[in-house]
Design a protein around this motif. Sequence first.
Motif, short mmCIF file in Angstrom:
data_model
loop_
_atom_site.label_atom_id
_atom_site.label_comp_id
_atom_site.label_asym_id
_atom_site.label_seq_id
_atom_site.Cartn_x
_atom_site.Cartn_y
_atom_site.Cartn_z
N TRP A 258 0.82 -1.21 0.00
CA TRP A 258 0.00 0.00 0.00
C TRP A 258 0.86 1.27 0.00
O TRP A 258 0.46 2.31 -0.48
CB TRP A 258 -0.92 -0.03 1.22
CG TRP A 258 -1.96 1.02 1.18
CD1 TRP A 258 -2.08 2.09 2.01
CD2 TRP A 258 -3.02 1.12 0.23
NE1 TRP A 258 -3.17 2.85 1.64
CE2 TRP A 258 -3.76 2.27 0.55
CE3 TRP A 258 -3.42 0.33 -0.86
CZ2 TRP A 258 -4.86 2.66 -0.18
CZ3 TRP A 258 -4.52 0.73 -1.58
CH2 TRP A 258 -5.23 1.88 -1.25
N GLY A 259 2.05 1.13 0.56
CA GLY A 259 2.95 2.28 0.59
C GLY A 259 2.96 2.96 1.94
O GLY A 259 2.16 2.63 2.83
N LEU A 260 3.89 3.89 2.10
CA LEU A 260 4.04 4.60 3.37
C LEU A 260 4.18 6.09 3.11
O LEU A 260 5.12 6.73 3.57
CB LEU A 260 5.27 4.07 4.11
CG LEU A 260 5.14 2.72 4.81
CD1 LEU A 260 6.48 2.24 5.34
CD2 LEU A 260 4.14 2.81 5.96
N LYS A 261 3.23 6.61 2.35
CA LYS A 261 3.37 8.03 1.97
C LYS A 261 2.79 8.95 3.03
O LYS A 261 3.34 10.00 3.32
CB LYS A 261 2.68 8.27 0.62
CG LYS A 261 3.53 7.78 -0.55
CD LYS A 261 2.81 8.06 -1.87
CE LYS A 261 2.69 6.85 -2.75
NZ LYS A 261 1.61 5.93 -2.51
N THR A 262 1.69 8.56 3.61
CA THR A 262 1.04 9.47 4.57
C THR A 262 1.01 8.85 5.97
O THR A 262 1.30 7.66 6.14
CB THR A 262 -0.42 9.74 4.15
OG1 THR A 262 -1.12 8.49 4.28
CG2 THR A 262 -0.53 10.23 2.72
N GLU A 263 0.60 9.68 6.89
CA GLU A 263 0.50 9.21 8.27
C GLU A 263 -0.53 8.08 8.38
O GLU A 263 -0.35 7.11 9.10
CB GLU A 263 0.07 10.39 9.14
CG GLU A 263 0.62 10.33 10.55
CD GLU A 263 0.26 11.59 11.31
OE1 GLU A 263 -0.43 11.45 12.33
OE2 GLU A 263 0.65 12.69 10.86
N THR A 272 4.35 -1.04 8.17
CA THR A 272 5.05 -1.95 7.25
C THR A 272 4.84 -1.58 5.79
O THR A 272 5.62 -1.98 4.93
CB THR A 272 4.52 -3.40 7.40
OG1 THR A 272 3.15 -3.41 6.99
CG2 THR A 272 4.63 -3.89 8.83
N GLY A 273 3.78 -0.84 5.49
CA GLY A 273 3.44 -0.54 4.11
C GLY A 273 2.60 -1.64 3.47
O GLY A 273 2.01 -1.45 2.41
N TRP A 274 2.49 -2.81 4.12
CA TRP A 274 1.73 -3.93 3.56
C TRP A 274 0.36 -4.04 4.23
O TRP A 274 0.24 -3.82 5.43
CB TRP A 274 2.48 -5.25 3.79
CG TRP A 274 3.72 -5.38 2.95
CD1 TRP A 274 4.99 -5.06 3.34
CD2 TRP A 274 3.82 -5.87 1.61
NE1 TRP A 274 5.88 -5.30 2.31
CE2 TRP A 274 5.18 -5.82 1.24
CE3 TRP A 274 2.89 -6.34 0.68
CZ2 TRP A 274 5.64 -6.21 -0.02
CZ3 TRP A 274 3.35 -6.74 -0.57
CH2 TRP A 274 4.70 -6.67 -0.92
N LEU A 275 -0.64 -4.42 3.43
CA LEU A 275 -2.00 -4.58 3.96
C LEU A 275 -2.57 -5.95 3.58
O LEU A 275 -2.48 -6.35 2.42
CB LEU A 275 -2.92 -3.55 3.31
CG LEU A 275 -3.16 -2.25 4.04
CD1 LEU A 275 -4.08 -1.38 3.20
CD2 LEU A 275 -3.81 -2.51 5.39
N GLU A 276 -3.15 -6.61 4.57
CA GLU A 276 -3.72 -7.93 4.29
C GLU A 276 -5.06 -7.76 3.58
O GLU A 276 -5.89 -6.95 3.99
CB GLU A 276 -3.90 -8.67 5.62
CG GLU A 276 -4.41 -10.07 5.49
CD GLU A 276 -5.80 -10.22 6.06
OE1 GLU A 276 -6.02 -9.84 7.21
OE2 GLU A 276 -6.67 -10.73 5.33
#
Length: 337
Positions: A258-263, A272-276
């Motif tokens: 999903w990424g780690l761009k925003t809070e 982690t940036g990952w979404l189940e």
Amino acid sequence: MQEKLNKTINDVNNTIIHSNEDAINFQKVYLSKKGILNDLFNEFKALPNSEKKEVGKLLNQLKVMALGKLKSLQKSENTKKEQSKIDLTMPAIYDQVGATHPLTKVQDQIISVFKKVGFGLSEGPEIEDDWHNFSALNMPKDHPARDMQDTFFIKIDPDVLLRTHTSSVQIRYMKENTPPIRIISPGRVYRKEDISSRAHCIFHQIEGLYIDKDVSFSDLKKMIAYFVESIFGKEVKTRFRPSFFPFTEPSAEVDIYWGLKTETDYRITKGTGWLEIMGCGMVDPNVLENANIDPTKFSGFAFGMGIERITMLLHQIDDLRLFFENDLRFLKQFQVN
Ligand code: DAH
């Protein structure tokens, strides 16, 4: 002259103007150059000043009245014209167009993705029995895995419950059909959860089941990759994480990057940036046996996902409760004009 005036006022008052013809006549008799009103005005001029005040009043009254009569016909003619412009057979234009609920929209989207590769639809009951929801899925009574899903039981009959997942439909379908099987089963499920922005006691799932000869884990991976690509786009990265479900062996959970761009990204992905997005695995041989399918001849995979979760990701919705409140300000955003 007063008498004449009063008589004319009376006459005008009693005249009824229905048609254009009546109006032309009326105009000719009363309001034309040679008409009665003009005569009266001429007579009025010749009156001695002392009488003028009184007679003048009446004369004016008469004039206003006569002109009023003509106007009233014009008005009703105009409304008649307006009315004849209205076509009563024309379909109405609705300014309040309804919208498909976002969950329905995404559910339909998911169904059409699987339909394209040969999956059919199959639905089961929301009020289930213990066997279809748990025991047949390799969760006998007192199995600790039952704790993963807080269940609404019906007090008077502990065998009856509100299904906690759509996996129960797998069992129902396998019992009634023989392989090859390719189905998806959308539906509402229930769990005894406190309601918050991330959990609800009612939500929706889609279950998938594929049973045939020689189905392997790589078939499952390929199918999930196809699904993720169709729904989230080609660029989205996917990973399989080993997991445990009693009804599949081996089992996995699928994450998308999903990424780690925003809070918010940090919060929802726990940094982690990952979404189940779903659970899946190869159908456990015990489950096939419970549904009268010979596990030495057939194998298959199954998967299950939450429609709310997918919809929240696709439409950037950060509170699950919005789906159930039916606030028009929320629903109208999904209106197609
Ligand atoms: N039934 C599981 C749940 O509600 C989801 C699931 C996991 C379904 C793995 C499956 C599966 O078919 O193979 O959490």
